[in-house]
Design an enzyme around this catalytic site. Structure first.
Site, PDB file in Angstrom:
ATOM      1  N   PRO A 156      16.320 -23.149 -28.207  1.00 15.36           N
ATOM      2  CA  PRO A 156      16.406 -23.442 -29.785  1.00 15.36           C
ATOM      3  C   PRO A 156      14.986 -23.074 -30.358  1.00 15.36           C
ATOM      4  O   PRO A 156      15.208 -22.828 -31.490  1.00 15.36           O
ATOM      5  CB  PRO A 156      16.759 -25.027 -29.936  1.00 15.36           C
ATOM      6  CG  PRO A 156      16.556 -25.658 -28.463  1.00 15.36           C
ATOM      7  CD  PRO A 156      16.940 -24.811 -27.485  1.00 15.36           C
ATOM      8  N   LEU A 158      13.129 -20.653 -29.864  1.00 16.38           N
ATOM      9  CA  LEU A 158      13.301 -19.277 -30.173  1.00 16.38           C
ATOM     10  C   LEU A 158      14.378 -18.772 -30.823  1.00 16.38           C
ATOM     11  O   LEU A 158      14.391 -18.105 -31.879  1.00 16.38           O
ATOM     12  CB  LEU A 158      13.099 -18.347 -28.919  1.00 16.38           C
ATOM     13  CG  LEU A 158      11.953 -18.499 -27.936  1.00 16.38           C
ATOM     14  CD1 LEU A 158      11.966 -17.624 -26.953  1.00 16.38           C
ATOM     15  CD2 LEU A 158      10.523 -18.524 -29.067  1.00 16.38           C
ATOM     16  N   ASP A 254      -0.017  -7.313 -14.430  1.00 18.05           N
ATOM     17  CA  ASP A 254       0.550  -8.288 -15.420  1.00 18.05           C
ATOM     18  C   ASP A 254      -0.775  -9.134 -16.078  1.00 18.05           C
ATOM     19  O   ASP A 254      -1.668  -9.101 -15.755  1.00 18.05           O
ATOM     20  CB  ASP A 254       1.700  -9.010 -15.283  1.00 18.05           C
ATOM     21  CG  ASP A 254       2.823  -9.110 -16.262  1.00 18.05           C
ATOM     22  OD1 ASP A 254       2.246  -9.495 -17.216  1.00 18.05           O
ATOM     23  OD2 ASP A 254       4.015  -8.847 -15.899  1.00 18.05           O
ATOM     24  N   ASP A 274      -5.311  -6.113 -18.904  1.00 17.13           N
ATOM     25  CA  ASP A 274      -4.757  -5.538 -20.021  1.00 17.13           C
ATOM     26  C   ASP A 274      -4.032  -4.092 -20.128  1.00 17.13           C
ATOM     27  O   ASP A 274      -5.312  -3.389 -19.813  1.00 17.13           O
ATOM     28  CB  ASP A 274      -5.698  -5.837 -21.293  1.00 17.13           C
ATOM     29  CG  ASP A 274      -5.301  -5.744 -22.657  1.00 17.13           C
ATOM     30  OD1 ASP A 274      -3.914  -4.921 -22.751  1.00 17.13           O
ATOM     31  OD2 ASP A 274      -5.738  -6.014 -23.482  1.00 17.13           O
ATOM     32  N   MET A 275      -3.043  -3.959 -20.028  1.00 15.63           N
ATOM     33  CA  MET A 275      -2.363  -2.501 -20.238  1.00 15.63           C
ATOM     34  C   MET A 275      -2.652  -1.668 -21.424  1.00 15.63           C
ATOM     35  O   MET A 275      -2.606  -0.352 -21.189  1.00 15.63           O
ATOM     36  CB  MET A 275      -0.844  -2.715 -20.072  1.00 15.63           C
ATOM     37  CG  MET A 275      -0.212  -3.063 -21.051  1.00 15.63           C
ATOM     38  SD  MET A 275       1.791  -3.322 -20.819  1.00 15.63           S
ATOM     39  CE  MET A 275       2.207  -4.097 -22.392  1.00 15.63           C
ATOM     40  N   HIS A 292      10.205  -0.648 -24.911  1.00 15.97           N
ATOM     41  CA  HIS A 292      10.965  -1.197 -26.062  1.00 15.97           C
ATOM     42  C   HIS A 292      10.411  -2.232 -26.753  1.00 15.97           C
ATOM     43  O   HIS A 292      10.648  -2.472 -27.787  1.00 15.97           O
ATOM     44  CB  HIS A 292      12.272  -1.304 -25.762  1.00 15.97           C
ATOM     45  CG  HIS A 292      12.715  -2.607 -24.725  1.00 15.97           C
ATOM     46  ND1 HIS A 292      13.879  -3.345 -24.833  1.00 15.97           N
ATOM     47  CD2 HIS A 292      11.697  -3.595 -24.086  1.00 15.97           C
ATOM     48  CE1 HIS A 292      13.988  -4.116 -23.926  1.00 15.97           C
ATOM     49  NE2 HIS A 292      12.403  -4.493 -23.660  1.00 15.97           N
TER      50      HIS A 292
END
Length: 388
Positions: A156, A158, A254, A274-275, A292
């Protein structure tokens, strides 16, 4: 009463009803003419559509109820379809609520989550509930289980954020969670360890679905000596790659909060970073359900960094992208609906988007790549190989 009087009364009733129905048809005609000339049947069909969407949240909440009540496991452990009386007994719900359990199970069965079957072993042939392929995916403890996805997404904290779409649409550059939670999604995860754990479990459960097909994608990994899984989470997908290709050096890359307590294995290592700054060099970079999440501008920036990682030391490696490709012309309506639904979700949560092939191609060219190849992977995900 004489027979003649009966007939007279019946005739009068029929005449009255004809006049009444004629009057109703007149009302319907007037109503139709007042709404752009629509036929009443069209209007009532539109009403049904609207009501379906108004109450669509019950679909999600019924699914959540199923997982919370552990019903897929109950049926699975029962070893055969379970009757309502047995299900109510196992659930230990009050007898006064047995009818409500039946209503929920009937609705879920209608929607394909369960199957209502007749149990021939019972004298009264009481109806029983059996698992379908969809509910088999909710059996906890099985090799492939999407229950963590249900529990995470329908939390809830989110899901209630979507009540504020109106506010969000006027807030320039802010995500929906920026508006409702006061921070972006990744910051929210860093500040909430319990939800961060839930999210990682959800992503791991999704990765297991993809792993079923990755085992058969030898052509993707042929000739590679190293691969870095950017945004690889706890390494569910990378572990499968390691097992299938033991000579391949694999790196999971990650956020520090994700990989800080994870241990390296024989040909698997975890790296934090940090990508958007840099990623480890490798023959290939895997981006599974990552792009995405980001805007076109951010994607181009990330793709350029990935390009540097696979072209170091004079090598010409490749990117392996697993993501959706919208294809409204060729996909079935339900599949397109799923992809467009995810597109809205990505826009709300990350300011990201799902893309069609032309949109993907534009990103690749802008990031300096020269060629790409799209292959089908799962029902709604594609595998895209991108070459410098």
């Amino acid at each position: 009463m004489p027979l003649k009087s009966h007939r007279s009364l019946l005739n009068s009733f029929c005449i009255y009803n004809k006049r009444k129905h004629k009057h109703h048809r007149f009302i319907w005609k007037r109503m139709a003419s007042s709404i752009n000339g629509r036929k009443p049947s069209e209007i009532f069909k539109a009403q049904t559509l609207l009501y379906k969407h108004i109450y669509a949240f019950i679909d999600s909440m019924s699914l959540k109820w199923t997982v919370e009540m552990n019903i897929p496991n109950i049926i699975h452990d029962h070893g055969q379809p379970i009757t309502l009386s047995n299900l109510v007994s196992v659930l230990q719900v009050p007898s006064s609520k047995a009818g409500n359990v039946k209503r929920l199970m009937r609705y879920l069965s209608h929607n394909g989550l369960f199957e209502i079957v007749t149990n021939p072993e019972l004298e009264n042939e009481e109806e029983a509930y059996a698992l379908t392929v969809a509910s088999e995916l909710l059996v906890k403890g099985s090799d492939i289980c999407l229950a963590p996805m249900v529990e995470c997404i329908l939390d809830p904290t989110l899901s209630s954020s979507y009540h504020e779409l109106k506010i969000w649409i006027y807030e320039e550059d802010l995500t929906l969670f920026d508006v409702t939670l006061g921070s972006g999604f990744w910051d929210f995860l860093d500040k909430n360890p319990d939800y961060n754990r839930s999210f990682n479990e959800a992503m791991a459960s999704d990765s297991k679905m993809i792993n079923m097909v990755l085992r058969d994608c030898n052509f993707v990994f042929e000739g590679l000596e190293s691969i870095v899984d950017v945004g690889g989470g706890t390494g569910t997908t990378t572990k499968i790659i390691c097992e299938t290709f033991p000579m391949l050096k694999c790196i999971v890359f990650d956020r520090p909060k994700v990989v800080e307590n994870l241990s390296d294995a024989k040909n698997l290592s975890y790296v934090a970073g940090d990508m958007f700054i840099s990623i480890p060099n490798a023959d290939a970079v895997l981006l599974k359900w990552i792009l995405h999440n980001w805007s076109d501008k951010d994607c181009v920036k990330m793709l350029k960094i990935c390009k540097e990682a696979v072209t170091s030391d004079g090598k010409r490696g490749k990117l392996i992208v697993i993501d959706m490709v919208i294809n409204e012309k060729n996909d079935e309506k339900n599949l397109t609906q799923m992809k467009l639904l995810m597109d809205v979700n990505m826009a709300c949560v990350f300011n990201g988007k799902e893309r069609n092939e032309e949109e993907w191609k534009k990103l690749f060219i802008e990031a300096g790549f020269r060629n790409y190849k799209i292959s089908p992977l799962t029902e709604f995900l594609s595998l895209i190989e991108i070459y410098p």
